[in-house]
Design an enzyme around this catalytic site. Structure first.
Site, PDB file in Angstrom:
ATOM      1  N   ARG A  39       0.821  -1.215   0.000  1.00  0.00           N
ATOM      2  CA  ARG A  39       0.000   0.000   0.000  1.00  0.00           C
ATOM      3  C   ARG A  39       0.855   1.266   0.000  1.00  0.00           C
ATOM      4  O   ARG A  39       0.437   2.302  -0.531  1.00  0.00           O
ATOM      5  CB  ARG A  39      -0.956  -0.015   1.188  1.00  0.00           C
ATOM      6  CG  ARG A  39      -2.119  -0.945   0.931  1.00  0.00           C
ATOM      7  CD  ARG A  39      -3.069  -0.999   2.094  1.00  0.00           C
ATOM      8  NE  ARG A  39      -4.332  -1.591   1.664  1.00  0.00           N
ATOM      9  CZ  ARG A  39      -5.222  -2.103   2.489  1.00  0.00           C
ATOM     10  NH1 ARG A  39      -5.007  -2.088   3.781  1.00  0.00           N
ATOM     11  NH2 ARG A  39      -6.343  -2.620   2.025  1.00  0.00           N
ATOM     12  N   LYS A 204     -15.985 -16.296   4.664  1.00  0.00           N
ATOM     13  CA  LYS A 204     -17.435 -16.387   4.822  1.00  0.00           C
ATOM     14  C   LYS A 204     -18.218 -16.094   3.547  1.00  0.00           C
ATOM     15  O   LYS A 204     -17.920 -15.139   2.842  1.00  0.00           O
ATOM     16  CB  LYS A 204     -17.895 -15.403   5.896  1.00  0.00           C
ATOM     17  CG  LYS A 204     -17.535 -15.907   7.289  1.00  0.00           C
ATOM     18  CD  LYS A 204     -17.436 -14.824   8.276  1.00  0.00           C
ATOM     19  CE  LYS A 204     -18.516 -14.461   9.176  1.00  0.00           C
ATOM     20  NZ  LYS A 204     -18.381 -13.066   9.602  1.00  0.00           N
ATOM     21  N   GLY A 362      -7.780  -7.859   0.810  1.00  0.00           N
ATOM     22  CA  GLY A 362      -6.580  -7.681   1.622  1.00  0.00           C
ATOM     23  C   GLY A 362      -5.840  -8.990   1.860  1.00  0.00           C
ATOM     24  O   GLY A 362      -4.622  -9.082   1.676  1.00  0.00           O
ATOM     25  N   GLY A 386     -12.736  -4.455   0.726  1.00  0.00           N
ATOM     26  CA  GLY A 386     -14.144  -4.081   0.873  1.00  0.00           C
ATOM     27  C   GLY A 386     -14.583  -3.113  -0.211  1.00  0.00           C
ATOM     28  O   GLY A 386     -15.665  -3.244  -0.782  1.00  0.00           O
TER      29      GLY A 386
HETATM   30  P1  ADP Z   1      -9.989 -11.193   1.474  1.00  0.00           P
HETATM   31  O1  ADP Z   1      -9.402 -10.361   2.593  1.00  0.00           O
HETATM   32  O2  ADP Z   1      -9.003 -11.465   0.393  1.00  0.00           O
HETATM   33  O3  ADP Z   1     -11.290 -10.635   0.976  1.00  0.00           O
HETATM   34  P2  ADP Z   1     -11.293 -12.971   3.327  1.00  0.00           P
HETATM   35  O4  ADP Z   1     -11.084 -11.966   4.410  1.00  0.00           O
HETATM   36  O5  ADP Z   1     -12.669 -13.198   2.851  1.00  0.00           O
HETATM   37  O6  ADP Z   1     -10.338 -12.642   2.090  1.00  0.00           O
HETATM   38  O7  ADP Z   1     -10.788 -14.403   3.817  1.00  0.00           O
HETATM   39  C1  ADP Z   1      -9.460 -14.672   4.157  1.00  0.00           C
HETATM   40  C2  ADP Z   1      -9.385 -15.759   5.195  1.00  0.00           C
HETATM   41  O8  ADP Z   1     -10.126 -16.905   4.802  1.00  0.00           O
HETATM   42  C3  ADP Z   1      -7.968 -16.232   5.392  1.00  0.00           C
HETATM   43  O9  ADP Z   1      -7.512 -15.790   6.653  1.00  0.00           O
HETATM   44  C4  ADP Z   1      -8.078 -17.759   5.315  1.00  0.00           C
HETATM   45  O10 ADP Z   1      -7.362 -18.421   6.339  1.00  0.00           O
HETATM   46  C5  ADP Z   1      -9.556 -17.985   5.476  1.00  0.00           C
HETATM   47  N1  ADP Z   1      -9.981 -19.284   4.904  1.00  0.00           N
HETATM   48  C6  ADP Z   1      -9.787 -19.753   3.658  1.00  0.00           C
HETATM   49  N2  ADP Z   1     -10.231 -21.014   3.546  1.00  0.00           N
HETATM   50  C7  ADP Z   1     -10.707 -21.372   4.751  1.00  0.00           C
HETATM   51  C8  ADP Z   1     -11.285 -22.577   5.280  1.00  0.00           C
HETATM   52  N3  ADP Z   1     -11.453 -23.658   4.512  1.00  0.00           N
HETATM   53  N4  ADP Z   1     -11.663 -22.580   6.576  1.00  0.00           N
HETATM   54  C9  ADP Z   1     -11.490 -21.475   7.340  1.00  0.00           C
HETATM   55  N5  ADP Z   1     -10.945 -20.323   6.913  1.00  0.00           N
HETATM   56  C10 ADP Z   1     -10.558 -20.269   5.626  1.00  0.00           C
END
Ligand code: ADP
Ligand code: MG
Length: 406
Positions: A39, A204, A362, A386
């Site tokens: 960043r 999620k 992120g 976001g």
């Molecule tokens: P981003 O920040 O790229 O939008 P998210 O915040 O939605 O991504 O999700 C990232 C998190 O999802 C990571 O910390 C990762 O560990 C978790 N994750 C990925 N797969 C799984 C899983 N099968 N079970 C639990 N957590 C998971």
């Protein structure tokens, strides 16, 4: 949308003008050391233009969630230091945001000089719900400068004092990072080159509902991995043992599966997953078919932590055969090396897309860097998780509207 050129016109000349730049310098820190300076680097183009034009540059940003009070763990001091290294010139640092230290540092600025103010969120007025209180803090900030450049793409979906009210008070415009981010996001929404594939993962489903429903009518393929895959598998009637499952989203997800069918969108769900004995870096684990998760050695206690090798190969093939790809959300718990293979396979495929490959989010950006991929191997790595998701959901973002964006 107002840009840097229009700002120069509005204030006559940037030479000698005090320009407050709202950046997003919210970098990950471990023991006061920056672990990913993406960043900071992304903010350089705008800062260099202003410095070269002779502006007196006042950089402000948030870092973490210090909750309206000064907290040394969230000081921007290490960021100011890194910025100085990257700009190749001295950068002053103010120990407060709008107080005596900030005022003195700004008064001491020379043309082309740069100061970083302390964390905006050390002040309750930055994020407070009350409009008048936010406005009052924005007035204090505005008193430090003559013009404002908004370049923190990661915060444009927030109605916060330095993002929204400040842009109303001073002559304001978008910086180059915001322009670049919007160009890329536009290419994902207006006539994307086809086939157009979206890869979703992360923790999620409920975080990504808006983007799924907005993108379903637009994409050719939707690939689902990460924690949310288990809600999709459960919606199809499979048992998922102790994996992440959002029961309250099952009906919504069934709706998406049906809609994908009606629209002819190829919905690609995992055929195999890596199931672990527990949620830990050194947990015992094995690959099982997606419809046999409870038949793993760990039975009902098993937790799915990554997509399996067969799925990773199918995802990689679908990505490589696309001309436009947007990827948000790691495929597994990449923070544990044993469960990073799916994420790595997707990153590898994305890096070899003949067309536009975009990483958004992120954790996704952190994942590709942690896995050793250089930024320039991708078409674009968005600095805003976001913000880019809300943009792709078709929402109007306050930090952009205030800059005249339609
Ligand atoms: P981003 O920040 O790229 O939008 P998210 O915040 O939605 O991504 O999700 C990232 C998190 O999802 C990571 O910390 C990762 O560990 C978790 N994750 C990925 N797969 C799984 C899983 N099968 N079970 C639990 N957590 C998971
Ligand atoms: Mg995240």
């Amino acid at each position: 949308m107002r840009t840097l050129d229009s700002l120069a016109e509005a204030v006559g000349t940037l030479d000698g003008t005090r320009v407050i730049v709202r950046c997003d310098l919210n970098v990950p820190l471990r023991d006061g050391v920056i672990t990913d300076d993406g960043r900071v680097r992304a903010s350089l183009p705008t800062l260099n233009v202003l410095v070269n034009a002779g502006a007196r540059v006042i950089v402000c940003s948030h870092l973490g969630r210090p909750d309206g009070v000064p907290d040394p763990r969230y000081s921007l001091a290490p960021v100011a230091q890194r910025l100085s290294e990257l700009l190749g010139k001295p950068v002053a640092f103010a120990r407060d945001t709008v107080g005596e230290s900030a005022q003195e540092a700004v008064a001491a600025l020379e043309d082309g000089g740069v100061v970083v103010l302390e964390n905006l969120r050390f002040n309750p007025g930055e994020t407070v719900k009350d409009d008048a209180e936010r406005r009052a803090f924005a007035e204090q900030l505005a008193a430090l400068g003559d013009a404002m450049v908004s370049d923190g793409f990661g915060v444009v979906h927030r109605k916060q004092a330095s993002v929204y009210e400040l842009a109303q008070i001073l002559p304001s415009a978008a910086g180059l990072l915001i322009e670049t981010e919007l160009d890329v996001l536009d290419r994902l929404t207006e006539n994307p080159e086809r086939p157009y594939t979206v890869v979703l993962g992360g923790s999620k489903v409920s975080d990504k509902l808006g983007v799924i429903s907005h993108l379903l009518p637009r994409v050719d393929r939707l690939l689902v991995g990460g924690g949310m895959l288990f809600t999709f598998l459960a919606a199809e009637g499979h048992a998922v043992a102790s994996s992440l499952l959002e029961k309250d989203q099952l009906d919504t997800v069934r709706g998406y599966i049906a809609e994908a069918g009606e629209r002819g969108v190829e919905l690609v769900l995992p055929t195999d997953v890596v199931v672990a004995e527990r949620f830990a870096a050194d947990a015992a684990h094995e690959v099982v078919a997606a419809d046999a998760i409870e038949q793993s050695a760990f039975g009902a206690a098993g937790i799915g932590l990554d997509i399996g090798p067969d799925t990773a190969a199918r995802f990689a093939e679908a990505i490589r055969g696309s001309r436009t790809v947007f990827w948000n959300g790691p495929m597994g718990v990449f923070e544990f090396p044993a469960f990073a293979s799916g994420t790595k396979a997707v990153a590898e495929a994305l890096a070899s897309v003949d067309g536009l490959g975009v990483v958004g989010g992120g954790d996704s950006a952190a994942a590709v860097r942690q896995l050793g991929f250089a930024d320039d191997r991708f078409g674009h790595i968005s600095t805003g998780g976001g913000a880019s998701l809300e943009f792709l959901e078709g929402k109007r973002l306050p930090g952009l509207t205030v800059l005249g964006w339609e």
